[in-house]
Design a protein around this motif. Sequence first.
Motif, short mmCIF file in Angstrom:
data_model
loop_
_atom_site.label_atom_id
_atom_site.label_comp_id
_atom_site.label_asym_id
_atom_site.label_seq_id
_atom_site.Cartn_x
_atom_site.Cartn_y
_atom_site.Cartn_z
N UNK A 177 8.55 4.87 9.07
CA UNK A 177 7.58 3.65 8.84
C UNK A 177 8.21 2.49 9.83
N UNK B 292 -8.18 0.75 0.53
CA UNK B 292 -7.26 0.34 -0.07
C UNK B 292 -5.66 0.93 0.44
N UNK B 293 -5.86 1.58 1.64
CA UNK B 293 -4.40 2.02 2.15
C UNK B 293 -4.15 1.00 3.35
N UNK B 294 -4.91 -0.02 3.59
CA UNK B 294 -4.26 -1.07 4.73
C UNK B 294 -4.63 -2.56 4.15
N UNK B 295 -3.56 -3.20 4.32
CA UNK B 295 -3.38 -4.47 3.56
C UNK B 295 -2.77 -5.33 4.69
N UNK C 89 3.82 5.50 8.86
CA UNK C 89 3.42 4.15 7.97
C UNK C 89 3.72 3.01 8.75
N UNK C 90 3.59 1.88 8.14
CA UNK C 90 3.96 0.59 8.69
C UNK C 90 3.95 -0.51 7.61
N UNK C 91 5.04 -1.32 7.53
CA UNK C 91 5.21 -2.22 6.76
C UNK C 91 4.90 -3.69 7.50
N UNK D 255 0.27 -3.89 6.58
CA UNK D 255 0.83 -2.74 5.92
C UNK D 255 -0.26 -1.63 6.04
N UNK D 256 0.21 -0.40 6.42
CA UNK D 256 -0.95 0.67 6.19
C UNK D 256 0.11 1.92 5.79
N UNK D 257 -0.52 2.72 5.02
CA UNK D 257 -0.32 3.93 4.62
C UNK D 257 -0.75 4.96 5.72
N UNK E 42 0.87 -1.28 0.05
CA UNK E 42 -0.10 0.01 -0.01
C UNK E 42 0.83 1.22 -0.02
N UNK F 251 1.40 3.21 -3.40
CA UNK F 251 0.60 2.66 -4.25
C UNK F 251 0.02 3.46 -5.52
#
Lengths: 244, 244
Positions: free
Chosen positions: B238, B85-88, B56-58, B9-11, A122, A125
Amino acid sequence: MRNIKLILEYDGTGYNGWQKQKHGMTVQNKLDKAIRTLTKEDIETLGSSRTDSGVHARGYVVNFKTNSRIPAERFKDALNTKLPDDILVISSEEVSDDFHARYSSKGKMYSYTIRNNEVPTVIGRNYFYNYEKKLDIEAIKLAAQYFLGTHDFKAFQNKGGSVKTTVRTITQLDIEVNNDIIKFYVAGNGFLYNMVRIIVGTLIMVGIHKIEPSDVEKIISEGIRQKAGKSAPACGLCLEKVFY
Amino acid sequence: MRNIKLILEYDGTGYNGWQKQKHGMTVQNKLDKAIRTLTKEDIETLGSSRTDSGVHARGYVVNFKTNSRIPAERFKDALNTKLPDDILVISSEEVSDDFHARYSSKGKMYSYTIRNNEVPTVIGRNYFYNYEKKLDIEAIKLAAQYFLGTHDFKAFQNKGGSVKTTVRTITQLDIEVNNDIIKFYVAGNGFLYNMVRIIVGTLIMVGIHKIEPSDVEKIISEGIRQKAGKSAPACGLCLEKVFY
């Protein structure tokens, strides 16, 4: 009246492209509004080309005529205080009266960014197309050479363009790989509607061996849209530079 | 009940951080809602740490207890269809009952990204801190070594944390330079509030010669917050990985 040329950067994620729309969320709507606020004139900018929704630009060029006494170089900082944080004026200067951002243009360079990774992400993206299947870079490089030169690129345009001829000259098609990031740099004297995105979509098909590198020559000469690849998504595309 | 561990993961651009708020736009609000929709249970996730707005976080880790019969590995795809769509969700698995995303953690690794360029850019602006003055990378690398090891990092925390001790161990502080992108990787057994951002802010001061590399040792030992640099902005940070 003075003729002012601006070079713009924008993040196209939140916009319906460049071209103004009535009450539209477009880059031109935002820019024209900022210039009008500044000059108190009912100006309208001329842009170097349309860009699609979600497409970015690092070197978009516009010009506009003004009677304002604001020094040309001051427009840059003055506009940046009025523009949203996804549009940035990189430079502003006075140009000769006959300069036209679109008609004076001699060519353009676009970049297209693919992230080739089976695990999507993300982060970032909106600035690349994540393609999950492993791409064969050597095959893509072999195929890329067939696009160079002057050809009828009829197979590489989507409906929506209005052009007299589909003959264009591609002067550069470079591919840079950095870990899982693949960057295409495509320069030419002009581009048909979605042409770069269809070229990249075709090279992706080459990269997964659905199209042989040498088939690209035939796809170009046959001129049948369906034989080329799909248009790669808008978010990977960025207008890098307009040549004059 | 089963204990499910997720890696996310998140933006963080659009969120007020991880931690849930009443009617809040936080990552936890979104995730908990998605899990509740799926399991029809009133669950609440446990997160590995708070993150600030815009961070952010991966490799963010959460766990939650559930009686749902959904196979643990299925949560990944099922949640991804329900999340914005910014969190996976990167992975989902069943873990032992005593696993706790926060208390079981043995350490974390963060990255911090600086774009060191006199010309700012809008493309990717939410994923780095654009620093316009030229940074002396060699001086930064010299200074970085003083952070390694076990120290009282009192000078490197902002108000807002609640900790018994300000002693922490930094096990890694690597700096990677790629054109104008400078990436810091900082790992340790735990971090005080804003600690990584203050370390980076201090290294920036070293990079413009406002702080000598060897002064960093004194800043750490004196423990006075004002002598360290400002907190570098959230968008460059991040959370890369949580260690167990």
